[in-house]
Every structure is written in C-alpha cells, then in structure tokens.
Design a protein around this motif. Structure first.
Motif, PDB file in Angstrom:
ATOM      1  N   TYR A   1       2.897  15.232  27.230  1.00  0.00           N
ATOM      2  CA  TYR A   1       2.884  14.984  25.785  1.00  0.00           C
ATOM      3  C   TYR A   1       3.629  16.089  25.039  1.00  0.00           C
ATOM      4  CZ  TYR A   1      -0.325  11.134  26.444  1.00  0.00           C
ATOM      5  OH  TYR A   1      -0.868   9.943  26.816  1.00  0.00           O
TER       6      TYR A   1
ATOM      7  N   GLN B   1       6.841  15.520  22.608  1.00  0.00           N
ATOM      8  CA  GLN B   1       6.876  16.012  21.226  1.00  0.00           C
ATOM      9  C   GLN B   1       8.065  16.938  21.002  1.00  0.00           C
ATOM     10  OE1 GLN B   1       2.710  16.900  19.515  1.00  0.00           O
ATOM     11  NE2 GLN B   1       2.302  16.601  21.667  1.00  0.00           N
TER      12      GLN B   1
ATOM     13  N   PRO C   1      -2.533  16.050  13.234  1.00  0.00           N
ATOM     14  CA  PRO C   1      -1.383  16.434  14.066  1.00  0.00           C
ATOM     15  C   PRO C   1      -0.072  15.811  13.583  1.00  0.00           C
ATOM     16  CG  PRO C   1      -3.242  15.867  15.454  1.00  0.00           C
ATOM     17  CD  PRO C   1      -3.637  15.513  14.058  1.00  0.00           C
ATOM     18  N   LEU C   2      -0.137  14.615  13.009  1.00  0.00           N
ATOM     19  CA  LEU C   2       1.090  13.998  12.490  1.00  0.00           C
ATOM     20  C   LEU C   2       1.652  14.827  11.340  1.00  0.00           C
ATOM     21  CD1 LEU C   2       3.077  11.598  12.355  1.00  0.00           C
ATOM     22  CD2 LEU C   2       1.550  10.564  10.682  1.00  0.00           C
TER      23      LEU C   2
ATOM     24  N   PHE D   1       3.215  17.964  12.613  1.00  0.00           N
ATOM     25  CA  PHE D   1       4.554  17.769  13.165  1.00  0.00           C
ATOM     26  C   PHE D   1       5.596  17.701  12.047  1.00  0.00           C
ATOM     27  CE2 PHE D   1       7.993  15.204  14.968  1.00  0.00           C
ATOM     28  CZ  PHE D   1       8.213  15.846  16.162  1.00  0.00           C
TER      29      PHE D   1
ATOM     30  N   LYS E   1      -6.966  29.039  17.766  1.00  0.00           N
ATOM     31  CA  LYS E   1      -6.225  27.772  17.662  1.00  0.00           C
ATOM     32  C   LYS E   1      -7.177  26.623  17.332  1.00  0.00           C
ATOM     33  CE  LYS E   1      -2.515  29.107  20.776  1.00  0.00           C
ATOM     34  NZ  LYS E   1      -3.106  30.341  21.353  1.00  0.00           N
ATOM     35  N   GLU E   2      -6.607  25.539  16.828  1.00  0.00           N
ATOM     36  CA  GLU E   2      -7.400  24.376  16.436  1.00  0.00           C
ATOM     37  C   GLU E   2      -7.322  23.317  17.531  1.00  0.00           C
ATOM     38  OE1 GLU E   2      -8.778  24.564  12.942  1.00  0.00           O
ATOM     39  OE2 GLU E   2      -8.199  26.559  13.605  1.00  0.00           O
ATOM     40  N   VAL E   3      -8.434  22.607  17.739  1.00  0.00           N
ATOM     41  CA  VAL E   3      -8.476  21.582  18.789  1.00  0.00           C
ATOM     42  C   VAL E   3      -7.447  20.480  18.525  1.00  0.00           C
ATOM     43  CG1 VAL E   3      -9.894  19.740  19.782  1.00  0.00           C
ATOM     44  CG2 VAL E   3     -10.841  22.019  19.511  1.00  0.00           C
ATOM     45  N   ARG E   4      -7.300  20.073  17.235  1.00  0.00           N
ATOM     46  CA  ARG E   4      -6.410  18.932  16.962  1.00  0.00           C
ATOM     47  C   ARG E   4      -4.954  19.247  17.304  1.00  0.00           C
ATOM     48  NH1 ARG E   4      -7.945  21.474  12.562  1.00  0.00           N
ATOM     49  NH2 ARG E   4      -6.552  21.983  10.829  1.00  0.00           N
ATOM     50  N   PHE E   5      -4.569  20.516  17.260  1.00  0.00           N
ATOM     51  CA  PHE E   5      -3.178  20.864  17.560  1.00  0.00           C
ATOM     52  C   PHE E   5      -2.988  21.185  19.050  1.00  0.00           C
ATOM     53  CE2 PHE E   5      -3.504  22.683  13.077  1.00  0.00           C
ATOM     54  CZ  PHE E   5      -3.221  21.461  12.520  1.00  0.00           C
ATOM     55  N   GLY E   6      -3.966  21.872  19.630  1.00  0.00           N
ATOM     56  CA  GLY E   6      -3.836  22.257  21.024  1.00  0.00           C
ATOM     57  C   GLY E   6      -2.748  23.306  21.214  1.00  0.00           C
ATOM     58  N   ILE E   7      -2.406  23.535  22.471  1.00  0.00           N
ATOM     59  CA  ILE E   7      -1.487  24.633  22.764  1.00  0.00           C
ATOM     60  C   ILE E   7      -0.067  24.332  22.325  1.00  0.00           C
ATOM     61  CG2 ILE E   7      -0.403  25.935  24.635  1.00  0.00           C
ATOM     62  CD1 ILE E   7      -3.275  26.732  23.962  1.00  0.00           C
TER      63      ILE E   7
ATOM     64  N   ASN F   1       1.405  22.341  20.099  1.00  0.00           N
ATOM     65  CA  ASN F   1       1.724  22.343  18.676  1.00  0.00           C
ATOM     66  C   ASN F   1       1.499  23.699  18.018  1.00  0.00           C
ATOM     67  OD1 ASN F   1       2.652  19.674  17.638  1.00  0.00           O
ATOM     68  ND2 ASN F   1       0.903  19.016  18.858  1.00  0.00           N
TER      69      ASN F   1
ATOM     70  N   ARG G   1     -17.262  24.419  17.287  1.00  0.00           N
ATOM     71  CA  ARG G   1     -16.742  25.637  17.923  1.00  0.00           C
ATOM     72  C   ARG G   1     -17.289  26.865  17.196  1.00  0.00           C
ATOM     73  NH1 ARG G   1     -10.491  25.565  18.245  1.00  0.00           N
ATOM     74  NH2 ARG G   1     -10.978  27.290  19.637  1.00  0.00           N
TER      75      ARG G   1
ATOM     76  N   GLY H   1      -8.757  29.144  14.566  1.00  0.00           N
ATOM     77  CA  GLY H   1      -7.960  29.926  13.627  1.00  0.00           C
ATOM     78  C   GLY H   1      -8.514  29.872  12.217  1.00  0.00           C
TER      79      GLY H   1
ATOM     80  N   ASP I   1     -12.732  24.531  12.119  1.00  0.00           N
ATOM     81  CA  ASP I   1     -12.240  23.435  12.955  1.00  0.00           C
ATOM     82  C   ASP I   1     -13.301  22.346  13.050  1.00  0.00           C
ATOM     83  OD1 ASP I   1     -11.112  21.794  14.830  1.00  0.00           O
ATOM     84  OD2 ASP I   1     -10.519  23.407  16.192  1.00  0.00           O
TER      85      ASP I   1
ATOM     86  N   ASP J   1      -2.359  11.278  17.431  1.00  0.00           N
ATOM     87  CA  ASP J   1      -1.785  10.522  16.316  1.00  0.00           C
ATOM     88  C   ASP J   1      -0.588   9.710  16.815  1.00  0.00           C
ATOM     89  OD1 ASP J   1      -3.647  11.914  14.927  1.00  0.00           O
ATOM     90  OD2 ASP J   1      -2.293  12.704  13.401  1.00  0.00           O
TER      91      ASP J   1
ATOM     92  N   PHE K   1       1.107  12.568  19.032  1.00  0.00           N
ATOM     93  CA  PHE K   1       0.996  13.893  18.420  1.00  0.00           C
ATOM     94  C   PHE K   1      -0.404  14.490  18.542  1.00  0.00           C
ATOM     95  CE2 PHE K   1       4.376  11.678  16.061  1.00  0.00           C
ATOM     96  CZ  PHE K   1       5.424  12.505  16.423  1.00  0.00           C
TER      97      PHE K   1
ATOM     98  N   GLU L   1      -3.854  16.459  20.020  1.00  0.00           N
ATOM     99  CA  GLU L   1      -4.744  16.343  21.172  1.00  0.00           C
ATOM    100  C   GLU L   1      -5.911  15.418  20.811  1.00  0.00           C
ATOM    101  OE1 GLU L   1      -4.066  17.987  24.049  1.00  0.00           O
ATOM    102  OE2 GLU L   1      -2.313  18.970  23.177  1.00  0.00           O
TER     103      GLU L   1
ATOM    104  N   ARG M   1      -9.728  14.390  20.296  1.00  0.00           N
ATOM    105  CA  ARG M   1     -10.742  15.288  19.754  1.00  0.00           C
ATOM    106  C   ARG M   1     -11.918  14.496  19.208  1.00  0.00           C
ATOM    107  NH1 ARG M   1      -6.251  14.079  17.181  1.00  0.00           N
ATOM    108  NH2 ARG M   1      -6.286  13.608  14.958  1.00  0.00           N
TER     109      ARG M   1
END
Lengths: 600, 195
Positions: free
Chosen positions: A4, A8, A283-284, A287, A358-364, A366, B74, B131, B135, B173, B177, B179, B181
C-alpha cells in the motif's frame, strides 16, 4: 514497507507530474501582468481597485534594487502589524477564551517566523492565540510570505530570460496577482474540501464534553508562582484529580490549514499541527495536503522552462528534485518501518513500525512521506513528531532542510534556491571542461558566482553558527527535552529549521525562552532576507547580459548529465557543510541505538 | 532612491497590508465559514456527539477510557492526558530512558489488564503515545486483544463484540490511503447506548 505504501508513493509522484504542466501554464499567466486568466471577469475590477488604493502604477517596472526594497518594506510593515496584534490580542475581538497578550520576545519570534514563511512555533496555538490573532495576524503572512517567495522566483526567472534589461517586473503587481488569481481561489475550494473531511471552521468558544467515563489523573502541584512543588527527595508532588469533562479547542481552522499547506508555511492552528485530528482528520485529506505542499513548487519548474524557452531544462530541474525526494522518502520510510529495537526487545510487536509520536490513521508510510515532503519544501507542518523518529528517520528531515530545501522547496524559495545550485553547477562544470561557464546563453561571471556562494554560505553560518553557540551555552541546553546525541539533534534541528525557514521542529525543545526566541528569530531573518538579497542581485546582473546564441561549446542544461551534476552539487555542498555536525547527532545516535543498550 | 520615493513605497506597503488583510483575513475565512456551516455543519463544528441532551465528545477526539468495560485508546501526552485544549506528543527520542521506562510500564499494564502471557507481543500503537495525544483510533489488532476483557466485563459474547469491532473498523480511504483503524469513542458509545 508494504504494497500500500508503494501504491501511495506511485500515486503521489504520478499526480505531481500530471499537475505540473497545467498549474505551470496557469502560473505563466498569473505572473504576466498582462496575462489573461479565466478568473478575469470576476477579479479584474478588484485588481484595479487594489492598485488604486495602493497608489500604484501597475505598468511601472522596477530594477532589482527597487524590487528588493519594496519587498523588504512590505515584509517590515507586515511584521510590525502582526507583532502589534499579538501584543494586543487581549484588547482585540474574537478571543472567546480570553487569552492574554504574548510576551515581547515570543511575539517578536512569532511575527518574524510568519513574515519569513518559517512558521516556527514557540507557542501552542490552542492554548495561546485568539481566533483573531490566528486568522488575521498569522494567516495574513501565510498568504503574503508565500506570494513574496513566488515573486522572487519570478523575478529571478525574468532575469534569466530577459537580455540587456534593467528591470525585473513590479513586486507589488506580482504580490497582488499571486494572491488574487492563484492562492485565494485555490484555497477557497481547498478549505471547503478540508471542512468536508472534518476540519473545523467556527468561531465559538471551546466546547466542554461530559466524558462517557470519568477517570482520575495525577496532577502536579504548583505553588502560587506556578513553580512545581517537590518533596524532600526531589520528586514532583502530585494530587489526584477527577476528570469528568473534556475541553475541546475550536476555531476557524480550515481556512488557515489550506493556505498553510499550499503556501508551504506550515504553522499549525493547533499545537500538534497536522497530527491533530481536527487539522488532518482523514488519510485522504492527509494525502491531498502532502500533494498541495509540492503543487506550486513543482509547477514553478515548468514556469521556468516555459519562460527561458527550454522546457526540457525545466523538466531536468524537476527530475533532479524528484530524485532527491525519492531518495529521502525511501530512507525515512525504511528507517521508521524498521521500528525501535529497544521496543522490540521489550516485546512490542513493531510490524506497524515506530509508532511513538505517530497517528494510527496515517501509519508509517504517510508519516514518513509527510516528514520528507514538509522538509524538502520549506513547509514545516508535521503529521507526526519528528523528535520521536528513529535516528535515521529523523536525519532525513534534518538533512533536507540543510540541503537548502531545494527539493521542490518552498513556494518560490525552492526554485530560486535550486537556481543558485544550477549556477554553481554550471560554474563547476565550466571549470572541469575548461570553458567559460554559460547558462542558457548567458556567461556566468565572477559576480554571479560570488553572490551565489554568498547565499549558500548564509545557510551554513545561520545553522552551524547559532547551533554551535546554543550547544555550548546554558540558555541553549536549558530547553532540551532529550539528552545525549538526541539533545544535540534537537538544537541543531531548531537552528536548521529557523535559518532554512522551515518551521518544523524536534518539538521537545522548549523554545519559549527569551534567548531562544530571539536567536531563532535572528536566524530566520538572516536565512530569509540575506538569501533573497543575493538572489535578487543575481537576477539583476543576469538580466543585464546579452544572450549569446548556442554554439558547439555551450554546456547543455537539459540532459541527464546535467541532472546528475546538479544532484551531485547539491549533495556535495550539503554534505561538506553539515556531515560533521550530523555525525555527532543522529548518526552517532543510530549506532548507539543499534549497537548497545545505552539510554539517555 | 530618494527619501520621497522611500516614503511613497512605505505608503504603498502599508496600504497593501491593509487591503490584503481585508480580502485574505476577512472575506476569505468568513466565506469558508459560511460555506462550511451551510454544507457541512457537523464537521465544521467539530464532529460533536450529542446524546440525551448532553455533548459527550467528538468522534475525532480521543477520551481517556480506563475501565475494564471499555476499549482503551492509545496513551496520550496531551496535557495531563487527552487534553483537547493542549494537543501534543511526548517528543521523546528513540534512545530516551524516559520513553523506554514508560513503554515498559505500559506493556506490563496492558498484558495484565488483558490477561496476556508475559511473552505475548503487544501492538505498538497500544503502548506508544500519538503525535497529537488525541488519536481517536487504535489498530484492529489492538482492539481484538482488548475484546475478551471488554466482553467479560459486559457479559457479552465474544462473537458479538467482534462484530461490533468490525462495524467500527474503518478501512483505508478509497481502499488505498492510510491504515485500517477502529474508532474507540464510537465503539464504546455503541456498547453503552447501542447507537
């Protein structure tokens, strides 16, 4: 480094390449005072009214000195305007939380920071600033400093393209047209999209939620003066506090977030910047935000190609930038995906990588992409805390800034910075083959090389000079959050970010002290204006020269050879200048982390 | 340039600041406000959740659940924890003793709360602070490891709880896009109120 991430990354670079020409074409029209755009019907009357209010003749062009003086006067006026707002915010409207005035040093630092397109933040937005200060005091510069950067780039490109000319355009016209035809319409659409994704845009006081489940926290006890109380053993005295409500910061965020990305400013509305769920909910949206950082800088390379009548040269500059970008993002992504070996040893499953900060929705992926792009450009917004990156993951943002933020770079600033390296590359190549260096039909002479080297040296002096001073002073190390090599990285990053006008931070450093506020502000001013002045001098000198027709001895600036030479020049200048300092910070930390169990 | 020219430039500079402020800092943000409030009022006002006449939080902002019957978010470094008026991360570096000590402690708590063996791996997101400190999400793996505890405390079948987790799992997404969750507050509210 999962599939993924690769998809991206491919989408990112592909969309950037596709957008470069159409936006570049539009820029050509915006940066031509006579240029026609599809927005003329709506905006032309407004444009004329603005010129009238400014008492301006839009047809009068300026020489490089006049252009530079206008630019500096405008920046100075804006700086004082914002300083006044920050100092007087308690008397101004739209302050539902009743925040008091900023201290003089913090207000100075912040006003300089936004004027110089740095957006370094020694304060936390939601705990310090009124909506008015954010919306007027800061957002003004998000537009103005971005337009100023684009104006300087346009002036330099005109200097390259014109021959035997004295003038480089009119600063005020460039300023107004960029804001009116480019930034404003784009931001309007962009900000509404941000709201649709969950970014807030309101003027109400902070909301109070009744927690679904109340809980207790240990709150540190403070005395009347606000100093933490400690017991005989020196440990912090705490008291149990029941939490039944949650105060949720609000405000006109989306309108500011749009220009902060598009104008490569980077100053967050909230303290956590684009890591905050209100500032970057999906995440959209994440991006699109990353893409919007590179949008204008990338299009400016096409503008360069069109204006100098050598579209391939524009694409070669783009290619050199894209190469440096890919190299950076791959290293950063790899380092963050590998995780922290200390946590692996404790039994943490780091399949998802180094997740601290870091945030879960972005992950490593992003987070690594954002960190690389925001420092390739002089943006400085963050969606993850760079301070908590692995040593090599954090090295990439730091190195990107130190290379001069020429990888697409800040709006305008990236192109004029890269063109300085183009001049140096042409000069070095000329030395190697023993011919008079020539760039697009113009002889590169001693004066041009001198001012270019001066610009490069300014970065070196600002970063290494101030960081060295800070690292050996009590005031410099007082604000550190981490010790050992990571502490040095914090202070090195701070002055790199300030001098490079980036604005991101190893944010553990508590920079809100009079000393740090003042020295960082000076570094920002030096890095901005003492870079722009040599660039403008170069533009003025190039404009004066005659164009010689291409001949067999001309050095081609549109092929793969030139691309490699340009990348090499950027890397060699950067490495020679900063490698020793980096070796004492992130590089040694990497070997300590992987080779021993030593903690700091 | 002569002094009079400088003065003229200065006047232009001041006028341009004022004119641009009116457009860029007045008309523009208020236009976004107007459009946002008209088209996306829920998002523009913070994605707040109203329940029985009370505002119980924002679906985008984490709350500090600690009880056995709730899924836990978290760890948070925002203020005293989950302070949505003071966002931020720990900013501790990878070789920081403070970081390693707090992660060690969180691992022990996570394993004992969820009845895991001392050797079982713990998901990274469960023991590291984000961060923003706010979250709203946890990883799917983290939610599944917490499920037996929550099921026991609520006297619910594990199967039903797993379905609930699936319901509140957001995919990438557009399938690409970000992860996958799980939104903790939405899931917990569903468990309490069946919404």
């Amino acid at each position: 480094m999962d599939i993924y991430g690769w998809i991206q990354l491919a989408l990112f670079i592909g969309m950037l390449a596709l957008l470069t020409k159409p936006v570049g074409l539009y820029l050509v029209r915006v940066l031509d005072p006579m240029g026609r755009t599809f927005l003329d019907t709506a905006l032309k009357p407004l444009e004329s009214t603005i010129y009238r209010l400014m008492g301006l003749d839009p047809k009068a062009e300026q020489d490089w000195k006049g252009y530079t003086i206008s630019l500096i006067l405008f920046s100075l006026a804006g700086l004082l305007f914002t300083y006044a707002i920050l100092r007087l915010q308690h008397l101004l409207p739209l302050n539902p939380q009743g925040f008091g005035p900023m201290s003089p040093d913090l207000a100075f630092n912040t006003a300089v920071s936004f004027t110089t397109n740095t957006n370094w933040q020694s304060y936390g937005g939601e705990s310090t600033l009124s909506y008015f200060s954010q919306m007027v005091g800061l957002t003004f510069h998000n537009f103005a400093s971005a337009a100023t950067g684009i104006a300087v780039a346009a002036a330099l490109v005109r200097g390259i393209a014109r021959q035997t000319a004295k003038t480089l355009g009119n600063f005020w016209v460039d300023l107004v047209r960029v804001n009116l035809y480019l930034l404003l319409p784009l931001c309007l659409i962009y900000a509404v999209f941000l709201v649709s994704q969950g970014a807030i845009q309101n003027f109400k006081a902070y909301d109070t939620a009744s927690l679904v489940e109340s809980y207790t926290v240990q709150e540190p006890v403070k005395d009347a003066t606000g100093t933490p109380v400690k017991d005989q053993n020196g440990t912090q005295v705490t008291v149990e506090k029941k939490m039944e409500t949650q105060t949720i910061a609000q405000g006109p965020l989306a309108s500011q977030a749009a220009i902060k990305m598009l104008g490569t400013n980077g100053g967050g509305f909230m303290n956590a910047n684009a890591a905050h769920p209100y500032e970057n909910p999906t995440p959209l949206m994440n991006f699109i935000q990353i893409l919007s950082i590179f949008l204008i800088p990338s299009a400016l390379t096409w503008y360069l190609g069109r204006m100098v009548g050598n579209q391939r040269h524009g694409w070669v500059v783009w290619g050199a930038m894209a190469f440096l970008f890919l190299a950076g993002v791959l290293v950063c992504w790899w380092a963050e995906a590998a995780g922290n070996p200390h946590l692996t040893a404790l039994g943490v499953d780091q399949l998802s990588g180094n997740m601290e900060g870091k945030e879960v929705r972005f992950g490593i992926f992003n987070s690594a992409l954002f960190a690389t792009v925001t420092t390739d450009a002089s943006c400085g917004a963050v969606n993850a805390m760079h301070d908590s990156f692995t040593p090599l993951g954090g090295l990439i943002p730091l190195l990107n800034i130190q290379l001069g933020e020429v990888v697409f770079g800040g709006v305008g600033a990236g192109l004029y910075g890269m063109l300085i390296f183009v001049v140096l590359t042409v000069f070095l190549s000329g030395l190697m083959i023993g011919r008079t260096p020539e760039y697009l039909g113009k002889k590169i002479e001693a004066y041009d090389v001198k001012v270019s080297v001066l610009a490069v040296l300014i970065l070196c002096i600002g970063i290494l000079g101030f960081a060295a001073w800070g690292a050996v002073s009590a005031w410099g190390i007082a604000g550190l959050n981490n010790t050992g090599p990571h502490g040095l990285s914090e202070i090195l990053y701070a002055y790199s970010s300030a001098t490079g006008n980036n604005g991101s931070a190893f944010a553990g450093l508590n920079a809100n002290t009079p000393w740090l506020n003042t020295t960082l502000a000076l570094a920002m001013l030096i890095g901005r204006f003492f870079f722009i002045i040599p660039v403008m001098a170069l533009a003025g000198n190039l404009a004066k020269k005659k164009l010689a027709p291409p001949h067999t001895g001309s050095f081609p600036v549109s092929g793969l050879t030139f691309l490699i030479l340009l990348v090499g020049t950027v890397l060699i200048v950067g490495a020679l200048t900063f490698l020793p300092a980096l070796a004492l910070g992130p590089i040694v930390e990497h070997f300590i982390m992987t080779g021993s169990g030593r903690l700091f | 340039m002569k002094t009079t020219e400088y003065l003229k430039e200065l006047r232009t500079a001041l006028a341009s600041v004022l004119v641009l402020v009116v457009i860029l800092c007045g008309a523009y943000p208020f236009a976004v406000w107007g459009i946002g409030q008209a088209l996306f009022p829920n998002q523009a006002n913070g994605s707040l959740i109203q329940l029985k006449g009370k505002m119980v939080g924002s679906s985008l902002i984490a709350q500090g659940f600690k009880g056995a019957a709730y899924f836990h978010p978290r760890p948070s470094a925002a203020g005293q924890g989950y302070d949505a008026s003071s966002s931020g991360g720990s900013n501790l570096g990878p070789t920081s003793r403070k970081l390693i000590d707090s992660v060690t402690e969180r691992i022990a708590v996570y394993r004992s709360e969820n009845n895991l063996s001392p050797q079982s791996p713990v998901p990274a997101d469960a023991v590291t602070s984000s961060g923003s400190g706010l979250d709203p999400h946890i990883s799917v793996q983290n939610a599944r490891l917490q499920a037996p505890r929550v099921a026991k405390a609520r006297n619910m079948s594990q199967e039903r709880l797993r379905q609930k987790i699936d319901t509140y799992t957001e995919g990438r997404d557009l399938g690409i896009f970000g992860e996958p969750r799980v939104n903790v507050l939405n899931l917990n509210l569903d468990l309490d109120y069946g919404r």
